[in-house]
Design a protein around this motif. Structure first.
Motif, PDB file in Angstrom:
ATOM      1  N   LYS A  25       0.815  -1.220   0.000  1.00 26.28           N
ATOM      2  CA  LYS A  25       0.000   0.000   0.000  1.00 26.28           C
ATOM      3  C   LYS A  25       0.846   1.267   0.000  1.00 26.28           C
ATOM      4  CE  LYS A  25      -0.452   0.130   5.059  1.00 26.28           C
ATOM      5  NZ  LYS A  25      -1.396   0.132   6.200  1.00 26.28           N
ATOM      6  N   ASN A  26       2.137   1.126   0.352  1.00 28.47           N
ATOM      7  CA  ASN A  26       3.028   2.287   0.411  1.00 28.47           C
ATOM      8  C   ASN A  26       3.951   2.396  -0.800  1.00 28.47           C
ATOM      9  OD1 ASN A  26       1.942   2.967   2.892  1.00 28.47           O
ATOM     10  ND2 ASN A  26       3.533   1.911   4.059  1.00 28.47           N
ATOM     11  N   LYS A  27       3.771   1.521  -1.790  1.00 35.82           N
ATOM     12  CA  LYS A  27       4.589   1.616  -3.002  1.00 35.82           C
ATOM     13  C   LYS A  27       4.271   2.939  -3.705  1.00 35.82           C
ATOM     14  CE  LYS A  27       6.518  -2.562  -2.892  1.00 35.82           C
ATOM     15  NZ  LYS A  27       7.967  -2.862  -2.945  1.00 35.82           N
ATOM     16  N   SER A  28       5.255   3.476  -4.403  1.00 35.43           N
ATOM     17  CA  SER A  28       5.090   4.783  -5.028  1.00 35.43           C
ATOM     18  C   SER A  28       4.158   4.708  -6.231  1.00 35.43           C
ATOM     19  CB  SER A  28       6.450   5.326  -5.469  1.00 35.43           C
ATOM     20  OG  SER A  28       6.899   4.672  -6.634  1.00 35.43           O
ATOM     21  N   SER A  29       3.692   5.859  -6.654  1.00 34.23           N
ATOM     22  CA  SER A  29       2.781   5.932  -7.794  1.00 34.23           C
ATOM     23  C   SER A  29       3.468   5.568  -9.109  1.00 34.23           C
ATOM     24  CB  SER A  29       2.189   7.333  -7.906  1.00 34.23           C
ATOM     25  OG  SER A  29       3.225   8.294  -8.068  1.00 34.23           O
ATOM     26  N   LYS A  30       4.804   5.630  -9.123  1.00 34.06           N
ATOM     27  CA  LYS A  30       5.556   5.296 -10.336  1.00 34.06           C
ATOM     28  C   LYS A  30       6.143   3.888 -10.284  1.00 34.06           C
ATOM     29  CE  LYS A  30       9.832   7.405  -8.598  1.00 34.06           C
ATOM     30  NZ  LYS A  30      10.913   8.377  -8.876  1.00 34.06           N
ATOM     31  N   ALA A  31       5.666   3.084  -9.343  1.00 33.81           N
ATOM     32  CA  ALA A  31       6.210   1.734  -9.163  1.00 33.81           C
ATOM     33  C   ALA A  31       6.005   0.881 -10.404  1.00 33.81           C
ATOM     34  CB  ALA A  31       5.566   1.063  -7.954  1.00 33.81           C
ATOM     35  N   LYS A  33       5.814  -2.884 -12.316  1.00 32.06           N
ATOM     36  CA  LYS A  33       5.319  -4.226 -12.017  1.00 32.06           C
ATOM     37  C   LYS A  33       6.288  -5.275 -12.546  1.00 32.06           C
ATOM     38  CE  LYS A  33       0.462  -2.875 -11.888  1.00 32.06           C
ATOM     39  NZ  LYS A  33      -0.875  -3.006 -12.506  1.00 32.06           N
ATOM     40  N   ASP A  56       9.646   1.349  -5.496  1.00 27.49           N
ATOM     41  CA  ASP A  56       9.236   1.513  -6.893  1.00 27.49           C
ATOM     42  C   ASP A  56       9.086   0.194  -7.637  1.00 27.49           C
ATOM     43  OD1 ASP A  56       9.254   4.195  -6.427  1.00 27.49           O
ATOM     44  OD2 ASP A  56      11.103   4.601  -7.507  1.00 27.49           O
ATOM     45  N   GLU A  94       0.243  -5.808 -18.207  1.00 26.87           N
ATOM     46  CA  GLU A  94       0.553  -5.038 -16.999  1.00 26.87           C
ATOM     47  C   GLU A  94       2.018  -5.198 -16.562  1.00 26.87           C
ATOM     48  OE1 GLU A  94      -1.557  -2.930 -15.126  1.00 26.87           O
ATOM     49  OE2 GLU A  94      -2.664  -3.099 -17.001  1.00 26.87           O
ATOM     50  N   GLN A 360      13.332   3.949 -15.328  1.00 25.87           N
ATOM     51  CA  GLN A 360      12.602   5.189 -15.079  1.00 25.87           C
ATOM     52  C   GLN A 360      13.231   6.390 -15.776  1.00 25.87           C
ATOM     53  OE1 GLN A 360      12.456   5.194 -10.769  1.00 25.87           O
ATOM     54  NE2 GLN A 360      10.484   4.134 -10.747  1.00 25.87           N
TER      55      GLN A 360
END
Length: 396
Positions: A25-31, A33, A56, A94, A360
């Protein structure tokens, strides 16, 4: 001994992933997969636990050739999905990148399929079965404009960077005279293991390819000028497979001077007196300069324990040095946990940090170029030929 330190790394990684995990739940928005191809034992230490501590990276999917095995692995490590075939995972849109740890002889096949599916690839060593496959795979990655990286994790660790900085500083000698690298397994790799299978690119030089990597890394060398000698001890159940390989190579250093390099690999190292496994023989390399002998002990997994010993030839004085974070490469780098990384990070975690930075769009602190991976495989092919053994078979 390599099998023993690998087991310690599994425990080390498990403990640190538990202590320093980034909850999903604390992974970043740019993580990104991550997908994992295979249910190999190395996955936990090499990819899964490092991903658990990286904000990430999301443990998204794992695949096995058996659906039940994949499902069990997914449950054990909290992957979101599991697949009963590698291709099914690659077809999942994904998945951003895959970590591939299938047997050596399947590296090219599945890395190629991953690239065709539009996935970035972190590929276990050895890169491929032979140089022809390596060259083909790099072409495919270039054409697809995707990131392909050979997982020579040890090279990403601060201890490796300190070692090279010390050797190149000139303080401990301005000329490298020789190097002597070795990696052994005692107890040896058990019969029936895939590392004994010729068709799956087995053999000590392939499995213990680290020893050659240590050598080429410290010399910043491409191809050797010459293979001076190469002697294999064949596996008794398949003479095409090397249980051990001893080779002497002639390299040129950065100043153009000749360096004699010995590389010894053995995945069935005899026990002392036939009763005591040589558990003290951690992967290492000694560099002799005109002034000193410099040893990097446990170069393969320095996060567990290592030392760099510097013995002065004139005085016999020994100096010891260590580096677990920061250092010449990472010292001023802003990482996902702060400047310089963390002392609890394993070689694999430093590697993942660099890999994710690359994906990234950033500039990784350290990188193993594809050209280096090609040269590594070309050298391995040359050694096998010099030893009178066939080059490992491939798909190209």
């Amino acid at each position: 001994m390599a099998l023993v330190i690998q087991a310690y790394t599994f425990l080390y990684q498990y403990a640190n992933s538990w202590l320093h995990a980034t909850p999903a739940k604390n992974k970043s928005s740019k993580a990104l997969k991550m997908g994992v191809l295979s249910s190999a034992q190395i996955n936990a230490a090499a990819a899964i636990h490092p991903a658990e501590t990286h904000p990430d990276v999301i443990l998204y999917a794992i695949a096995s050739r058996d659906a039940d095995t994949a499902a069990k692995s997914a449950k054990s490590y909290a992957f979101q999905k599991s697949y009963g075939s590698y291709q099914a995972l690659l077809e999942d849109p994904e998945v951003d990148f895959v970590y591939i740890s299938v047997p050596n002889g399947l590296h090219y096949e599945w890395a190629s399929k991953a690239l065709k599916a539009g996935k970035h690839v972190l590929l276990e060593k050895p890169f491929t079965s032979n140089a022809a496959e390596a060259e083909a795979l790099v072409r495919e990655a270039d054409q697809a404009n995707l990131v392909l990286e050979e997982a020579f994790h040890w090279q990403f660790h601060p201890a490796a960077h300190l070692w090279r900085a010390l050797v190149e500083s000139g303080e401990y000698g301005r000329q490298i005279i020789s190097t002597n690298a070795k990696m052994t397994a005692s107890p040896g790799v058990p019969d029936g293991d895939i590392r004994w299978q010729f068709d799956l690119a087995g053999g000590s030089l392939m499995d213990a390819t680290y020893a050659l990597s240590f050598t080429r890394y410290i010399l910043r060398a491409g191809m050797p000028e010459k293979i001076l000698s190469a002697v294999a001890r064949p596996y008794d159940k398949d003479k095409r497979v090397d249980a051990a390989m001893t080779t002497t190579l002639l390299f040129k250093d950065q100043s153009g001077e000749s360096v004699h390099s010995r590389v010894y690999t053995d995945i069935a190292r005899g026990w002392l007196g036939g009763v005591i496994p040589r558990v003290w023989e951690l992967p290492q390399i000694e560099v002799e300069t005109d002034k000193c002998h410099i040893v990097f002990y446990n170069a393969m997994m320095p996060h567990l324990y290592h030392y760099i010993s510097i013995t002065d030839k004139a005085t016999s004085t020994i100096t010891y040095k260590h580096q677990y974070s920061g250092g010449p490469v990472w010292g001023n780098v802003q990482t996902s946990v702060g400047v310089g990384g963390a002392s609890y990070w394993s070689t694999y975690r430093y590697q993942l940090e660099a890999f994710v930075t690359k994906l990234q769009g950033g500039e990784p602190a350290y990188w193993v170029t594809n050209e280096e991976s090609i040269k590594q495989m070309q050298t391995i092919d040359q050694i096998y030929s010099a030893a009178g053994l066939p080059i490992r078979p491939g798909k190209v």
